[in-house]
Design an enzyme around this catalytic site. Structure first.
Site, mmCIF file in Angstrom:
data_model
loop_
_atom_site.group_PDB
_atom_site.id
_atom_site.type_symbol
_atom_site.label_atom_id
_atom_site.label_comp_id
_atom_site.label_asym_id
_atom_site.label_seq_id
_atom_site.Cartn_x
_atom_site.Cartn_y
_atom_site.Cartn_z
ATOM 1 N N TYR A 1 0.825 -1.207 0.000
ATOM 2 C CA TYR A 1 0.000 0.000 0.000
ATOM 3 C C TYR A 1 0.859 1.257 0.000
ATOM 4 O O TYR A 1 0.672 2.162 -0.828
ATOM 5 C CB TYR A 1 -0.933 0.008 1.202
ATOM 6 C CG TYR A 1 -1.703 1.309 1.347
ATOM 7 C CD1 TYR A 1 -2.755 1.610 0.485
ATOM 8 C CD2 TYR A 1 -1.371 2.245 2.327
ATOM 9 C CE1 TYR A 1 -3.460 2.803 0.596
ATOM 10 C CE2 TYR A 1 -2.072 3.434 2.448
ATOM 11 C CZ TYR A 1 -3.104 3.713 1.582
ATOM 12 O OH TYR A 1 -3.784 4.905 1.686
ATOM 13 N N THR B 1 -12.946 6.101 6.904
ATOM 14 C CA THR B 1 -13.715 5.661 5.742
ATOM 15 C C THR B 1 -13.614 4.143 5.619
ATOM 16 O O THR B 1 -12.918 3.483 6.407
ATOM 17 C CB THR B 1 -13.182 6.299 4.446
ATOM 18 O OG1 THR B 1 -11.862 5.765 4.175
ATOM 19 C CG2 THR B 1 -13.089 7.812 4.585
#
Length: 367
Positions: free
Chosen positions: A238, A278
């Protein structure tokens, strides 16, 4: 029977995963402290963007924006702001095609609810885009060119996956690398000609906004193993994909500077949106276990969209490119991201991977 070599490789990967996780969690702790300062303003003053700020245009009628990953989270919040200002917004979403009409109606209902001034809102469209597939990116671009949409002023590359289990896509790429980075590179390059033409017509530069992450500070590129084939950590994968985004931003800005026929009409910047709560945090264990704590520490999606909005439409950034932003301000990205030699290596490797997809477009590796 498991061989000694296999056992050793598994042990090395476990250690590597733990090491990269420690790197990111230490950095995460620092950024949680930054979030607390943002809430309290005790240590330093941090800008809180209002959609009524004087450097933001009141209206965006006749402007067109594409936002990847714009159907939820910070991407959705940015889309809502643009729609309220009259912008035509095309959300690129990987949602189930059967649900797109319902999703459109749901978002429009939210926009209308927030439209307290009863001003004309922009047009909303949601188009299918699965960044796990290069073919899907090409189909999205083809749909844009065959549609009646003739302009594109803002391209916000926001879609992402984070800390996902190891997966190789059908195209043969590591999933973080393709979703967060490579697919967006192709999207930018394929849509640049229409962004140039749009800027010529409206007299303002078009903008590319790459939504990256502060996690890039914790990792360097494994330039000879961008696909994490030798050893895999979801934390490194990531962070590396987000580092790639920033380095690509700098390289594209340099390319534009030497190609004035395009460069005088487009700017490109990257940013960290802040630690916003989120669905991106689906794979973060402590967030799942302690959601109330996460809500107390993190910013909301609406707050997370502020720097995206700033980078996309603020007059303060008119003509400004090749920058990295946090909290609506230009700051320095990591020392590694600024390494011109590695920027160039990544640029070359990127276009080698996408060589078959960019025929008929400007050559990104010409002299």
């Amino acid at each position: 029977m498991v061989s000694i070599v296999d056992s050793w490789d598994a042990f090395k990967e476990l250690v590597y995963v733990m090491w990269t996780a420690i790197h990111l969690y230490i950095l995460g702790a620092i950024y949680v402290l930054k979030e607390l300062n943002r809430k309290t303003q005790i240590i330093s003053s941090v800008r809180h963007l209002s959609t009524d700020d004087t450097d933001l245009p009141k209206r965006l009628d006749n402007k067109v924006a594409i936002i990847t990953g714009g159907s939820r989270g910070i991407g959705l919040e940015a889309a809502i702001v643009l729609l309220l200002k009259g912008c035509h917004v095309i959300i690129a979403s990987s949602a189930n095609p059967k649900t797109l009409n319902q999703l459109t109606n749901t978002i429009l209902a939210t926009v209308n609810q927030q439209n307290t001034r009863k001003e004309k809102i922009g047009k909303l469209e949601i188009w299918r885009l699965d960044l796990l597939s290069i073919k899907s990116v090409q189909q999205f671009v083809d749909k844009f060119h065959s549609s009646d949409v003739k302009n594109l002023h803002y391209l916000v590359n926001n879609a992402a996956i984070m800390f996902a289990p190891k997966k190789v896509t059908d195209d043969g790429y590591e999933s973080h690398f393709e979703v967060n980075y490579l697919g967006h590179c192709l999207l930018i390059w394929a849509l640049m000609p229409v962004m140039v033409a749009s800027a010529k017509r409206c007299g303002q530069r078009s903008r590319v906004v790459n939504v990256s992450s502060s996690t890039h500070y914790a990792r360097d590129l494994r330039i000879n193993d961008l696909q994490s084939e030798d050893i895999y950590s979801p934390f490194h994968a990531y962070a590396q994909s987000k580092l790639c985004q920033i380095m690509f931003t700098y390289s594209l800005n340099d390319w534009l500077a030497t190609h004035p026929m395009s460069g005088q009409y487009i700017t490109v910047n990257s940013l960290h949106p802040g630690v916003a709560l989120t669905e991106l945090y689906t794979n973060v264990w402590w967030v799942k276990m302690l959601p109330a704590l996460a809500r107390a520490l993190f910013r909301t999606s609406k707050e997370g969209a502020e720097t995206i909005i700033y980078a996309t439409i603020s007059s303060e950034l008119e003509g400004v490119g090749g920058k990295y932003l946090e909290d609506c301000a230009i700051i320095k990205s990591s020392p590694f991201s600024l390494n011109k030699q590695y920027q160039q290596k990544l640029w070359q490797k990127t276009w080698q991977l996408l060589e078959d997809q960019i025929h008929g477009l400007p050559n990104p590796i010409d002299s």
